[in-house]
Motif scaffolding. Structure first.
Motif, mmCIF file in Angstrom:
data_model
loop_
_atom_site.group_PDB
_atom_site.id
_atom_site.type_symbol
_atom_site.label_atom_id
_atom_site.label_comp_id
_atom_site.label_asym_id
_atom_site.label_seq_id
_atom_site.Cartn_x
_atom_site.Cartn_y
_atom_site.Cartn_z
ATOM 1 N N PHE A 58 -8.199 -68.842 34.958
ATOM 2 C CA PHE A 58 -7.390 -67.729 34.480
ATOM 3 C C PHE A 58 -7.960 -67.083 33.232
ATOM 4 O O PHE A 58 -7.262 -66.407 32.503
ATOM 5 C CB PHE A 58 -5.959 -68.210 34.216
ATOM 6 C CG PHE A 58 -5.388 -68.985 35.364
ATOM 7 C CD1 PHE A 58 -5.237 -68.379 36.599
ATOM 8 C CD2 PHE A 58 -5.031 -70.310 35.228
ATOM 9 C CE1 PHE A 58 -4.735 -69.080 37.681
ATOM 10 C CE2 PHE A 58 -4.521 -71.017 36.297
ATOM 11 C CZ PHE A 58 -4.373 -70.403 37.534
ATOM 12 N N VAL A 116 -13.568 -64.805 38.498
ATOM 13 C CA VAL A 116 -13.663 -65.109 37.071
ATOM 14 C C VAL A 116 -14.998 -64.603 36.546
ATOM 15 O O VAL A 116 -16.024 -64.791 37.184
ATOM 16 C CB VAL A 116 -13.561 -66.627 36.816
ATOM 17 C CG1 VAL A 116 -13.792 -66.934 35.348
ATOM 18 C CG2 VAL A 116 -12.215 -67.138 37.265
ATOM 19 N N THR A 151 -14.970 -59.395 34.849
ATOM 20 C CA THR A 151 -14.598 -58.374 33.873
ATOM 21 C C THR A 151 -15.277 -58.587 32.543
ATOM 22 O O THR A 151 -15.122 -57.813 31.640
ATOM 23 C CB THR A 151 -13.075 -58.359 33.666
ATOM 24 O OG1 THR A 151 -12.675 -59.676 33.268
ATOM 25 C CG2 THR A 151 -12.369 -57.971 34.922
ATOM 26 N N ILE A 178 1.339 -67.315 37.393
ATOM 27 C CA ILE A 178 0.370 -66.592 36.556
ATOM 28 C C ILE A 178 0.104 -65.241 37.205
ATOM 29 O O ILE A 178 -0.219 -65.183 38.399
ATOM 30 C CB ILE A 178 -0.970 -67.357 36.464
ATOM 31 C CG1 ILE A 178 -0.759 -68.769 35.961
ATOM 32 C CG2 ILE A 178 -1.970 -66.584 35.615
ATOM 33 C CD1 ILE A 178 -0.884 -68.969 34.489
ATOM 34 N N PRO A 179 0.256 -64.180 36.467
ATOM 35 C CA PRO A 179 0.072 -62.854 37.068
ATOM 36 C C PRO A 179 -1.402 -62.543 37.337
ATOM 37 O O PRO A 179 -2.283 -63.281 36.901
ATOM 38 C CB PRO A 179 0.646 -61.904 36.017
ATOM 39 C CG PRO A 179 0.531 -62.643 34.742
ATOM 40 C CD PRO A 179 0.665 -64.097 35.060
ATOM 41 N N GLN A 180 -1.631 -61.452 38.015
ATOM 42 C CA GLN A 180 -2.960 -60.899 38.285
ATOM 43 C C GLN A 180 -3.840 -61.812 39.128
ATOM 44 O O GLN A 180 -5.057 -61.759 39.058
ATOM 45 C CB GLN A 180 -3.698 -60.565 36.973
ATOM 46 C CG GLN A 180 -2.964 -59.583 36.091
ATOM 47 C CD GLN A 180 -3.386 -59.679 34.637
ATOM 48 O OE1 GLN A 180 -4.553 -59.834 34.361
ATOM 49 N NE2 GLN A 180 -2.444 -59.569 33.742
ATOM 50 N N MET A 181 -3.208 -62.658 39.928
ATOM 51 C CA MET A 181 -3.985 -63.621 40.708
ATOM 52 C C MET A 181 -3.760 -63.371 42.196
ATOM 53 O O MET A 181 -2.721 -62.866 42.596
ATOM 54 C CB MET A 181 -3.522 -65.043 40.373
ATOM 55 C CG MET A 181 -4.032 -65.543 39.043
ATOM 56 S SD MET A 181 -5.805 -65.833 39.144
ATOM 57 C CE MET A 181 -6.345 -64.938 37.691
ATOM 58 N N ASP A 227 -9.720 -64.626 32.830
ATOM 59 C CA ASP A 227 -9.771 -63.165 32.812
ATOM 60 C C ASP A 227 -8.398 -62.513 32.842
ATOM 61 O O ASP A 227 -8.295 -61.297 32.877
ATOM 62 C CB ASP A 227 -10.575 -62.661 34.016
ATOM 63 C CG ASP A 227 -12.052 -62.925 33.816
ATOM 64 O OD1 ASP A 227 -12.426 -63.292 32.688
ATOM 65 O OD2 ASP A 227 -12.812 -62.773 34.775
ATOM 66 N N VAL A 228 -7.347 -63.316 32.853
ATOM 67 C CA VAL A 228 -6.011 -62.749 32.937
ATOM 68 C C VAL A 228 -5.714 -61.976 31.656
ATOM 69 O O VAL A 228 -5.897 -62.483 30.550
ATOM 70 C CB VAL A 228 -4.958 -63.859 33.154
ATOM 71 C CG1 VAL A 228 -3.555 -63.274 33.121
ATOM 72 C CG2 VAL A 228 -5.188 -64.548 34.481
ATOM 73 N N GLN A 229 -5.284 -60.741 31.806
ATOM 74 C CA GLN A 229 -5.004 -59.896 30.653
ATOM 75 C C GLN A 229 -3.583 -60.135 30.147
ATOM 76 O O GLN A 229 -2.662 -60.321 30.946
ATOM 77 C CB GLN A 229 -5.138 -58.421 31.039
ATOM 78 C CG GLN A 229 -6.535 -58.026 31.456
ATOM 79 C CD GLN A 229 -7.508 -58.145 30.314
ATOM 80 O OE1 GLN A 229 -7.244 -57.677 29.219
ATOM 81 N NE2 GLN A 229 -8.626 -58.809 30.564
#
Lengths: 170, 931
Positions: free
Chosen positions: B894, A166, A169, A54-57, B896-898
């Protein structure tokens, strides 16, 4: 096909006299150190399977796996706790935990035995003894001369949420 | 959002409101604390924080005002006003103001607690409100919003609902109550909605008033009856009064005047509130004295009118049927009770013998004879033996009959020439003491009549509804959800099967190759044998013996080879594989049937949501003194219940916006060529796998210049950015946080914070909102949402060794691009597609993946994604194909994952991430803007 190893049939539970302050723990190895978590938080132990990234982690979040139709997060505690990296082997397992209503899983290098410890045998964590975040540690247990760090999965889960950020944003 | 299972109705909204408010309170609290800390350090509080708090207060206000919780909405309005001023730099945030806000916050928390416990927002807010006003007045007298505020607060004070008090003594919830309350609430809310709908139709003269009154009467009656069953005498009484009032109009075939309509609205609202209370707290009671008085007043007024009227026409055709059943003998009750005990029905039959009939006595006797054949006549008035043939008017006869037969049997039995059946009604004889509270004005005979259930009274309509009756049963939605999940699993398993079959096929085709090879080897052996034979014919002695032996061995080899190739050809396996293939495709069909079957159980018409808006529009239009027609189309369109539930709030907001901001005031409309009454059209229709909901108004339309000005003024956008925006993009400004075009702030649609929430909610449902507007002519919002959340068609692709699913909905085409046709425009990679520039993005950058594939290719495969407005090209390494996939949500970690909206499990058990085209396009645009 991944074979499910449930806690019940994998671990032979020794019969220690049941008393209120005795708790059962699952012991496992992370980077050659021994750790334990409360058995009631553990759902099952699986062999390593395909992990979807999973990206952005943060780095310790390896991604997600499929546990019988549910999508579950996988963490690498060795990265999270800044421990040495150990290559995946036959012994590497994925431990699936459920704390509260949240399920997640983490990689362990090897599953050891199932132990019972009375609360009096658990010493509070010394301030500098461990690499890992003190918040997540319940204490240090002693078992036949070996030191076992006991991790509180609930705290770990909170810590993970904090680190992922979490809701920031939103 | 909570996974509420109950019907969409007020109490569900309240529950949602409460859980939502909790979240917002938390936000408020956190930010207030943070702000205080920041101020103490002499630093500046960021606009973002103020915005967050403002939004929290505003959202609570919006919902509270919709739900008529005037205390909460009043208070949050004040909080919002302060925060708005701070935001617009009209007010400097000090620690004192934070204190005031904290006080307000505490009061708000206690109001919400109260709401949670007993469903009202009672509480004293005056102190806090005064405090806030002091802050507002003390700092800025320039703007007139303080004035507006106090005026509004004044209005809202008046609106405060009377205190809660148990009007009637009701014992603790009975067993029956607990048993039936679920079904009761379901039915009652449905009935309330229907009642409101009919009322509005009646008000707009859209229906036959007599029919409408009939229906309203029936609904009140049903509510009365079912309230009685659960022993809620307070509700029963209100419904009873409404029924009473309506029965007057029903008998006289009159159209209710507008004041009566309003009173009926008050009544139905009271019932709705009470029912909501029951749902919330299971047994709360509301004060019903007010409502009852209002209803009674109307009834009394009518009675007066009627009695004066009936004095004038002594020998009218209208006869009070109840007269026929007055002065009943004492022993009758016992007779009735006995009959009921024996399982017989008690009917009141009233009929008239035609005035022109010359043999009235005989006719009446025949009629009674027929009735007597069905059962026993226990009472008859007047005595038919004594009827005089020479009476010049019609003769009215009332009969009480005990029978095992049904109403329709009676109706058939006495359908005799010159006999007019006036009424047949079934009398519910209660063996238990009647406990219904009596009212001062009710006369005894009336009360008796009211006990009678009139369900079967409407013979024609009963048969009508019986014809179209659909047998239904209530199912816990959780069961449907789990069925849905299982159907999803089935789809995954089917995919697995299909994959296995194709794998086995591959294996088999390989073994076929082996067979060919084997037979080639066999051929070689045969050749060898031939050669050997040739040789042996020329040799002698030992050599010959050797050759013979070799020959034999070759022969064995040959036959072994033959056997082997026979075995390897796996004819059996082939046929089995063929059957397996067939079975798998049968399974595919079955699984998709099951899936759509299960899905259809979750489909409900959108009508439930739409119907609510009739009332909403009516109320707002009245409040704003605008003349507005709401036209509804396609309310029968069905979609997933979960989506219908989620859609309620955003739609409410949009409709409120259209009515409030879209439609001009009557005076303004008079200056245009438009009709005086504004029109809001609400429609739903299918578009492929989507449902399309349109909200259309013929109001003033959006003015892109005004929007831009406002955005500049509010500091949401810079001039530079605005210059780059197209007209269409400018309309999107209304979806930005903190934006509004309404010069006048009203309690109805607030300051425009709502629209960004609307868009977010719809995007969470994987939907889109589009605006189409023409200045001066009106605005059209169209919402597109996939019919169901669970299963979609997707294109599976491989990017950077990872499988991704792209919803087919968002894929407009797949193109192959040669390297030399790719250009760089202002640092952006673009490609020309049919004369238009299409910007290319690589997903690794957009999703911020750590690794990057560095395959060198001459030609690239590009998937063109669209969100309806914008298109963008995404490069993929490999295309797998189209498939039906089951959407699984990602773990909360997850959220908030875009760029990723969920995950799906593929046939091989691995997980593919589902790409979210809307957010990818947005991210890409941001990246472009940054450059």
């Amino acid at each position: 096909m991944v074979e499910d190893l449930t806690v019940d049939n994998m671990l032979d539970i020794q019969n220690v006299e049941d008393s209120d302050d005795v708790e059962q723990f699952v012991c496992f190895k992370l980077a050659n150190e021994e750790y334990a978590v409360r058995i009631i938080d553990i759902q099952e132990v699986n062999r390593v399977q395909m992990i979807t990234h999973i990206p952005q982690m943060p780095k310790f979040v390896l991604g997600v796996i499929n546990i019988r139709g549910s999508v579950i997060s996988v963490f690498d505690l060795r990265i999270k706790f800044n421990l040495a990296d150990v290559a995946f082997s036959e012994k590497t397992k994925i431990v699936v935990a459920e704390v509260g209503s949240v399920s997640f899983s983490f990689i362990v290098d090897e599953i050891l035995e199932n132990i019972k410890l009375s609360k009096s045998k658990i010493d509070p964590a010394p301030s500098v003894a461990s690499n890992i975040d003190k918040d997540c540690v319940v204490g240090i247990g002693e078992l036949e001369g070996r030191m076992v760090t006991i991790i509180d999965l609930g705290k770990l889960q909170e810590d993970v949420i904090r680190e992922i950020g979490v809701g920031n944003t939103k | 959002m909570s996974d509420s299972e109950i019907d969409d109705d007020r109490s569900e909204i309240i529950a949602e409101f409460l859980s939502e408010s909790e979240q917002y309170l938390q936000e408020l609290n956190d930010n207030l604390l943070k702000a205080e800390e920041i101020l103490k350090n002499d630093e500046e509080v960021s606009v973002d924080m103020i915005n967050t708090m403002f939004r929290a207060a505003h959202t609570i206000k919006g919902t509270a005002s919709f739900l008529d919780f005037s205390n909460i909405s009043g208070l949050t309005h004040e909080m919002e006003t302060i925060l708005d001023r701070v935001r617009n730099s009209e007010l400097v945030l000090t620690i004192d103001i934070i204190d005031v806000l904290f006080n307000a916050f505490d009061t708000l928390s206690s109001l919400l607690d109260r709401l949670k416990s007993d469903g009202t927002d009672e509480g004293d807010t005056t102190d806090v409100v005064t405090e806030i006003k002091a802050v507002l007045d003390g700092t800025s007298g320039k703007t007139d919003s303080a004035k507006t505020t106090s005026e509004e607060a004044g209005v809202s004070q008046e609106k405060i609902t009377p205190p809660v008090e148990a009007a009637t003594e009701v014992a603790a919830p009975s067993e029956d109550f607990l048993k039936y309350v679920g079904a009761y609430l379901d039915d009652t809310f449905q009935n309330i909605d229907r009642f409101n709908e009919v009322m509005i139709q009646l008000e707009e003269n859209k229906v036959d008033p007599i029919e409408a009154v009939n229906e309203l009467f029936r609904i009140s009656h049903t509510i009365k009856g079912s309230s009685g069953i659960i022993k809620r005498n307070d509700i029963e009484l209100v419904a009873h009064k409404m029924e009473d009032l309506l029965s007057k109009y029903r008998e006289e075939k009159l159209v209710p005047e507008s004041d009566i309509v309003s009173t009926l609205f008050i009544g139905i609202d009271w019932i709705k509130n009470s029912a909501a209370q029951i749902r919330e707290t299971n047994y709360a009671l509301l004060n019903n004295t007010d409502v009852i008085q209002k209803l009674q007043k109307c009834i009394d007024k009518l009675k007066l009118e009627k009695s004066t009227k009936s004095l004038n026409e002594t020998t009218g055709d209208s006869v009070d049927v109840s007269q026929l059943f007055s002065d009943l003998p004492e022993n009758l009750t016992a007779l009735k009770e006995n009959a009921t005990k024996d399982g017989l029905n008690v009917f009141r039959v009233s009929y008239a013998v035609d005035a022109n009939c010359v043999t009235k006595n005989i006719k009446a006797n025949v009629c009674n004879e027929k009735l007597a054949m069905l059962g026993e006549i226990i009472h008859c008035k007047p005595d038919v033996e004594l009827i005089d043939d020479n009476v010049e008017t019609a003769v009215y006869v009332g009969v009480i009959l005990t029978t095992s037969k049904l109403l329709k049997d009676i109706d058939i039995a006495i359908s005799i020439d010159q006999i007019e059946v006036i009424n047949i009604e079934k009398e519910e004889v209660s063996l238990v003491q009647e406990v219904a509270p009596t009212t001062k004005t009710a006369n005894p005979t009336k009360t008796v009549k009211k006990e009678v259930a009139m369900k079967e009274k409407e013979t024609p309509s009963t048969t009508k509804t019986a014809g179209v009756e659909v047998t239904t049963m209530r199912i816990d939605t959780r069961r449907l959800d789990s069925l849905m999940n299982l159907a999803g699993e089935l789809v995954i398993t089917r995919a697995k099967f299909a994959q296995l079959v194709s794998e086995v096929k591959h294996e088999v085709s390989q073994s076929k190759e082996n067979v060919t090879r084997l037979s080639q080897v066999g051929g070689k052996i045969a050749e060898l044998k031939m050669a050997l034979r040739k040789n042996s014919s020329q040799s002698l002695g030992d050599e010959n013996a050797n050759a013979n032996r070799l020959n034999k061995i070759f022969g064995l080899l040959e036959s072994e080879m033959f056997n082997l190739s026979n075995k390897l050809s796996m004819k059996e396996v082939n046929t089995k594989l063929y059957s397996l293939d067939e079975a798998t495709s049968a399974l595919s069909k079955l699984s998709s049937d099951i899936q759509s079957g299960v899905m259809s159980t979750r489909m409900v018409p959108i009508e439930g949501v739409f119907t609510r808006f009739k009332r909403l529009v009516r109320d707002i239009a009245k409040e704003l003194k605008k003349d507005i027609n709401l036209e509804i189309y396609g309310e029968e369109t069905e979609l997933d219940k979960k989506i219908v539930d989620e859609l309620g709030d955003p739609l409410t907001h949009m409709i409120r916006n259209s009515v409030d901001h879209g439609i001009e005031t009557t005076e303004d409309r008079a200056l245009t060529d438009k009709p005086a009454a504004g029109t809001v059209k609400l429609s739903a229709s299918y578009e492929g796998n989507n449902i399309c909901i349109q909200i259309n108004d013929d109001g003033k339309g959006l003015d892109s210049n005004k929007l831009s000005e406002k955005a500049l003024e509010k500091g949401i956008l810079t001039q530079e950015k605005l210059d780059q925006m197209t007209e269409k993009e400018k309309f999107q400004i209304i979806f930005m946080p903190g934006f509004s075009t309404a010069a006048q702030i009203t309690g109805i649609s607030g300051r425009g914070v709502g629209m960004d929430v609307v868009r977010r909610t719809i995007e969470e449902l994987n939907g889109t909102v589009e605006i189409d507007t023409e200045l001066g002519r009106g605005t059209n919002f169209s919402i597109k949402i996939p019919l169901t959340l669970a299963i979609i068609q997707a294109l599976l692709v491989v990017i950077n060794n990872q499988v991704f699913a792209m919803p087919l909905e968002c894929v407009s085409e797949i193109i192959k691009v040669e390297d030399d046709s790719i250009f760089s425009v202002e640092g952006n990679t673009t490609v020309k597609l049919r004369g238009h520039a299409l910007s290319l993005v690589d997903l690794e950058t957009i999703l911020r993946m750590n690794t990057k594939s560095n395959e060198n290719k001459n030609s690239r495969k590009i998937v063109v994604l669209t969100d309806g407005d914008e298109t963008i090209g995404v490069e993929v390494d490999r295309l797998i194909g189209e498939d039906e996939i089951v959407i699984k949500s990602l773990p909360d970690h997850f959220s908030d994952v875009q760029g990723i909206s969920g995950a799906s499990i593929l046939g091989d058990g691995s997980i593919a991430l589902i790409l979210d085209a809307t957010s990818i396009i947005r991210e890409a645009q941001q990246k472009v803007n940054v450059r």
